[in-house]
Write a protein that holds these residues in place. Structure first.
Motif, PDB file in Angstrom:
ATOM      1  N   TYR A 161      10.904 -12.773  -2.190  1.00 38.41           N
ATOM      2  CA  TYR A 161      10.595 -13.228  -3.548  1.00 38.41           C
ATOM      3  C   TYR A 161      10.905 -14.705  -3.830  1.00 38.41           C
ATOM      4  CZ  TYR A 161      10.190  -8.231  -4.429  1.00 38.41           C
ATOM      5  OH  TYR A 161       9.814  -6.924  -4.360  1.00 38.41           O
ATOM      6  N   HIS A 210       0.553   7.369  -5.579  1.00 38.08           N
ATOM      7  CA  HIS A 210       1.481   6.243  -5.497  1.00 38.08           C
ATOM      8  C   HIS A 210       2.557   6.337  -6.574  1.00 38.08           C
ATOM      9  CE1 HIS A 210       2.886   2.137  -6.368  1.00 38.08           C
ATOM     10  NE2 HIS A 210       2.631   1.891  -5.105  1.00 38.08           N
ATOM     11  N   GLU A 231       6.333   0.859   0.799  1.00 31.08           N
ATOM     12  CA  GLU A 231       5.952  -0.545   0.585  1.00 31.08           C
ATOM     13  C   GLU A 231       7.215  -1.401   0.586  1.00 31.08           C
ATOM     14  OE1 GLU A 231       3.815  -0.456  -3.133  1.00 31.08           O
ATOM     15  OE2 GLU A 231       2.207   0.784  -2.319  1.00 31.08           O
ATOM     16  N   SER A 232       7.920  -1.419   1.704  1.00 32.27           N
ATOM     17  CA  SER A 232       9.193  -2.147   1.750  1.00 32.27           C
ATOM     18  C   SER A 232       8.960  -3.609   2.085  1.00 32.27           C
ATOM     19  CB  SER A 232      10.092  -1.544   2.828  1.00 32.27           C
ATOM     20  OG  SER A 232      10.439  -0.259   2.453  1.00 32.27           O
ATOM     21  N   GLY A 233       9.112  -4.443   1.099  1.00 30.40           N
ATOM     22  CA  GLY A 233       8.940  -5.874   1.314  1.00 30.40           C
ATOM     23  C   GLY A 233      10.282  -6.539   1.533  1.00 30.40           C
ATOM     24  N   ARG A 234      11.178  -6.303   0.583  1.00 32.71           N
ATOM     25  CA  ARG A 234      12.483  -6.961   0.631  1.00 32.71           C
ATOM     26  C   ARG A 234      13.198  -6.682   1.956  1.00 32.71           C
ATOM     27  NH1 ARG A 234      15.949  -8.556  -3.457  1.00 32.71           N
ATOM     28  NH2 ARG A 234      14.540  -7.741  -5.044  1.00 32.71           N
ATOM     29  N   PRO A 252       4.178  -5.452   0.903  1.00 30.42           N
ATOM     30  CA  PRO A 252       3.687  -5.938  -0.392  1.00 30.42           C
ATOM     31  C   PRO A 252       3.602  -7.465  -0.381  1.00 30.42           C
ATOM     32  CG  PRO A 252       5.854  -4.885  -0.590  1.00 30.42           C
ATOM     33  CD  PRO A 252       5.583  -5.032   0.852  1.00 30.42           C
ATOM     34  N   GLY A 263      10.972   0.632  -8.389  1.00 29.54           N
ATOM     35  CA  GLY A 263      11.632  -0.662  -8.603  1.00 29.54           C
ATOM     36  C   GLY A 263      12.240  -1.102  -7.291  1.00 29.54           C
ATOM     37  N   ARG A 307      -1.562   6.169  -9.515  1.00 33.55           N
ATOM     38  CA  ARG A 307      -0.147   5.772  -9.638  1.00 33.55           C
ATOM     39  C   ARG A 307       0.506   6.603 -10.727  1.00 33.55           C
ATOM     40  NH1 ARG A 307       2.437  -0.235  -9.674  1.00 33.55           N
ATOM     41  NH2 ARG A 307       4.579   0.407 -10.011  1.00 33.55           N
ATOM     42  N   HIS A 352       6.357   3.982  -7.643  1.00 30.72           N
ATOM     43  CA  HIS A 352       7.284   2.898  -7.257  1.00 30.72           C
ATOM     44  C   HIS A 352       8.391   2.847  -8.300  1.00 30.72           C
ATOM     45  CE1 HIS A 352       8.826  -1.006  -6.093  1.00 30.72           C
ATOM     46  NE2 HIS A 352       8.613  -1.471  -7.309  1.00 30.72           N
ATOM     47  N   LYS A 356       3.203  -9.644  -2.515  1.00 29.30           N
ATOM     48  CA  LYS A 356       3.924 -10.387  -3.557  1.00 29.30           C
ATOM     49  C   LYS A 356       5.322 -10.815  -3.124  1.00 29.30           C
ATOM     50  CE  LYS A 356       4.224  -6.870  -6.637  1.00 29.30           C
ATOM     51  NZ  LYS A 356       4.118  -5.536  -6.084  1.00 29.30           N
ATOM     52  N   VAL A 357       5.898 -10.119  -2.149  1.00 29.17           N
ATOM     53  CA  VAL A 357       7.291 -10.405  -1.777  1.00 29.17           C
ATOM     54  C   VAL A 357       7.406 -11.733  -1.021  1.00 29.17           C
ATOM     55  CG1 VAL A 357       9.317  -9.488  -0.570  1.00 29.17           C
ATOM     56  CG2 VAL A 357       7.782  -7.946  -1.767  1.00 29.17           C
ATOM     57  N   GLU A 401      -0.014  -4.402   0.925  1.00 30.78           N
ATOM     58  CA  GLU A 401      -0.179  -3.974  -0.471  1.00 30.78           C
ATOM     59  C   GLU A 401      -0.470  -5.212  -1.286  1.00 30.78           C
ATOM     60  OE1 GLU A 401       1.416  -3.338  -4.643  1.00 30.78           O
ATOM     61  OE2 GLU A 401       2.097  -4.774  -3.153  1.00 30.78           O
TER      62      GLU A 401
HETATM   63  C1  LIG Z   1       4.153  -1.670  -6.343  1.00 32.34           C
HETATM   64  C2  LIG Z   1       5.247  -2.330  -5.580  1.00 32.34           C
HETATM   65  N1  LIG Z   1       5.407  -2.022  -4.291  1.00 32.34           N
HETATM   66  C3  LIG Z   1       6.383  -2.591  -3.555  1.00 32.34           C
HETATM   67  C4  LIG Z   1       7.243  -3.514  -4.100  1.00 32.34           C
HETATM   68  C5  LIG Z   1       8.307  -4.120  -3.226  1.00 32.34           C
HETATM   69  O1  LIG Z   1       9.489  -3.454  -3.351  1.00 32.34           O
HETATM   70  P1  LIG Z   1      10.791  -3.944  -2.580  1.00 32.34           P
HETATM   71  O2  LIG Z   1      11.236  -5.194  -3.235  1.00 32.34           O
HETATM   72  O3  LIG Z   1      11.745  -2.835  -2.794  1.00 32.34           O
HETATM   73  O4  LIG Z   1      10.472  -4.130  -1.168  1.00 32.34           O
HETATM   74  C6  LIG Z   1       7.115  -3.856  -5.442  1.00 32.34           C
HETATM   75  C7  LIG Z   1       8.052  -4.804  -6.058  1.00 32.34           C
HETATM   76  O5  LIG Z   1       8.785  -4.506  -6.935  1.00 32.34           O
HETATM   77  C8  LIG Z   1       6.084  -3.244  -6.201  1.00 32.34           C
HETATM   78  O6  LIG Z   1       5.910  -3.565  -7.489  1.00 32.34           O
END
Ligand SMILES: Cc1ncc(COP(=O)(O)O)c(C=O)c1O
Length: 625
Positions: A532, A239, A329-332, A92, A243, A191, A241, A94-95, A117
């Protein structure tokens, strides 16, 4: 080190080690037999290159290792359980959106068909600018406008598997309209909103009240609309998710089970679903406690993968369905361990109260009483002593405010307070059972170590959601740290304080640290900050991005500097808040010129002032030696 006070073995065992010289060493997780790389040597050699602290250090080996681990763990689980489908991870964006990071994720993930993602147009543009493997997917979450949908559809023409995940029923009308205009069939995902609620900091992403995903009723409406428009064949992905950072494996199992029920039912409605995307949630054990708690997790990566694969197989076998490709979708979990912030301590404030003046006739009777407390101080009467101490000081402070006590008496009172509380601390050090009240009093006497970093810029989650990141000195770990401190950042904000720390024996309000010699460079490391933190940070007090360095560990205990990104200059941060650097220099010059006329400022002073202003504006926003 004599004892692993900071719990490094618990939370950092596969990446960190303590070297014989007391410095932290960075282990190469791919080659644990290689000598760890001395972190202090890295920092010193960066300093020699002119790259100063605070510095964000990205270790690419850790990122590559986690990507490997996640993919291999899923593939092992698939083999072990006899699952017939594949696993395909996506990162993802965004991470951590930083170009250096995404480039490397794409590079290291290629052999696993790792995709991306995205949750916005800018993130989609980032994804489309990367050479992803032909089998990998781009999963588009988030609210999408015409431009977003247009680009996602067109990207299929150049070989991207860009899947538009429906976040709301409204989006479908727009997608169908644009798809017809372009003559391109969309790859669609849906989703769903799971009813299972999870614990942890991000629990609001799950359950009925979650802002994301379609309710059961909306799912049915979408299916009807897809059928009516002959688009049902486009629906290939489901899909969900729950959290981020899910602490409890049971919650992951339950959510997977519920997602599978939806998958079976949507398939029964005629949708050719091929991908089961279970979103993020895989947590990081920041405290190393291995328990279901906000900053920890009660499962291993292998357990996570086995639980998911086993549940999907069982549930879908019940419905005699073909096993889909599982996406997570493992970002963290991918990125957290690969970044650490290293900063130096600028100064310390302590509350030692080593001595007090003897009683004198001029002392107020309450102060005299206060000075007598050590005479009856022992372990049994320690609470009583603390009560008396606080009472006398409060009374004397009241008298001071009403003008009945003078400054010398007040100063002596405060000095005596510190003296007595430190005596109390000593008495308590022999006790293993300390009440919360006594502990708070002791913690209030902890030193303050002032660090060259901004909490708001580099560790925003520590400020916003009390996230715990392990923090430890990166040197002198072979010496007992005989001070207890809280950390204060360089911003002028009382919120810029860290007063919760991960230690071997649990969470503590103070961090054991060493007494710092004069002129000693003393560095602290904050670990697991890759997820993040980089883009959530803000410019409080106009402290900008820190210097960032990306390194790769070498086999011989050395490292290779792969990339250097200079931190923001003052000029850059000023431009973020609407100042034009050239204009601000000119404004200053005008003020200085006025002073030449009205204040007798000499021409050489004018020159010096202007030069100093100009030098500052191109400098680092943090404290520089
Ligand atoms: C849709 C979606 N996918 C993946 C993630 C990333 O999740 P994680 O922080 O557990 O890796 C997020 C973040 O919350 C998200 O909103």
């Amino acid at each position: 080190m004599n004892e692993d006070i900071y719990g490094i073995k618990k939370w950092g065992d596969d990446i960190l080690d303590v070297l014989e010289n007391g410095n932290i060493g960075l282990k190469n997780p791919f080659f644990p037999q290689n000598p760890p790389v001395d972190l202090i040597k890295i920092i010193k050699s960066l300093n020699e290159r002119g790259i100063n602290c605070p510095v964000l250090l990205r270790v690419t080996d850790y990122l590559a290792f986690r990507i490997n681990q996640i993919n291999k763990s899923f593939s092992n689980a698939i083999k072990e359980i006899g699952y017939k489908g594949d696993y395909r991870g996506v990162f993802p964006v965004k991470v951590n959106q930083q170009a250096q990071v995404i480039d490397r994720i794409v590079e290291y993930g290629k052999e696993f068909d790792f995709g991306l993602e995205v949750g916005s147009k800018p993130e989609l543009l980032i994804a489309l600018a990367h050479d992803l493997s032909s089998k990998s997917t781009i999963i588009c979450n988030g609210i999408k406008d015409r431009e977003f949908i247009n680009l996602a559809l067109l990207s299929q023409k150049i070989g991207f598997k860009t899947i538009l995940v429906l976040e709301s029923p409204r989006e479908l009308d727009l997608i169908i309209e644009i798809s017809r205009e372009l003559g391109i069939l969309p790859l669609l995902g849906i989703r769903i909103k799971l009813t299972n609620k999870v614990s942890g900091n991000w629990s609001q992403s799950s359950g009925d009240r979650s802002a994301f995903g379609l309710s059961v009723e909306q799912v049915m409406n979408v299916i009807k609309k897809l059928k009516a428009n002959d688009y049902l064949d486009c629906l290939i992905l489901q899909h969900s998710h729950l959290g981020s950072q899910i602490p409890d494996i049971i919650e992951i199992r339950r959510a997977t089970q519920e997602a599978c029920r939806f998958f079976a039912e949507i398939t029964r409605q005629g949708a050719p679903l091929k991908f089961l995307d279970l979103g993020g949630g895989l947590g990081v054990d920041y405290t190393g406690e291995q328990k279901s708690a906000i900053n920890s997790i009660n499962y291993s990566l292998d357990e996570y993968c086995i639980n998911i694969v086993e549940t999907v197989k069982y549930e879908l076998d019940q419905s005699s369905l073909k096993h889909p490709t599982i996406i997570t979708e493992s970002g963290r979990a991918c990125i957290a361990s690969s970044s650490m912030l290293i900063f130096n301590i600028l100064e310390t404030t302590n509350f030692d109260g080593q001595k007090t003046e003897p009683v004198s006739n001029k002392d107020h009777p309450l102060l005299k009483n206060m000075m007598q407390i050590p005479e009856y101080l022992n372990l049994e009467r320690v609470q009583e002593c603390l009560n008396d101490l606080n009472y006398y000081r409060d009374e004397i402070r009241t008298l001071f405010r009403s003008g009945q006590i003078d400054l010398p008496n007040m100063a002596k009172t405060e000095e005596t307070y510190l003296y007595v509380i430190n005596k109390i601390k000593k008495v308590l050090s022999s006790s293993t059972e300390i009440t919360d009240e006594l502990q708070v009093s002791i913690d209030n006497m902890a030193d303050i170590y002032h660090g060259n970093f901004s909490l708001f810029q580099s560790l925003p989650d520590v400020w916003a959601i009390d996230q715990l990141h392990p923090i430890a000195p990166i040197q002198r770990l072979n010496e007992y740290p005989d001070r207890r401190a809280v950390l204060n950042d360089i911003t002028c904000d009382s919120d810029g304080m860290i007063n919760k720390f991960v230690l071997k024996d649990g969470i503590s309000n103070t961090l054991p640290l060493h007494n710092i010699e004069e002129n000693e460079d003393y560095f602290l490391g904050v670990f697991y900050i890759g997820a993040y933190q980089e883009t959530l940070g803000d410019l409080h007090n106009l402290f900008g991005d820190t210097n960032v360095v990306t390194i790769k560990l070498k086999d011989d205990g050395g490292y290779q500097l792969l990339h250097e990104q200079e931190g923001d200059t003052i000029s850059e941060v000023l431009s973020y808040v609407e100042y034009e650097p050239k204009d601000i220099i000119n404004r200053f010059k005008r003020i200085v010129e006025d002073a030449v006329r009205s204040r007798d400022l000499s021409l050489s002073e004018r020159k010096e002032l202007t030069l100093s202003f100009k030098e500052s504006i191109s400098g680092y926003t943090y404290f520089e030696k």
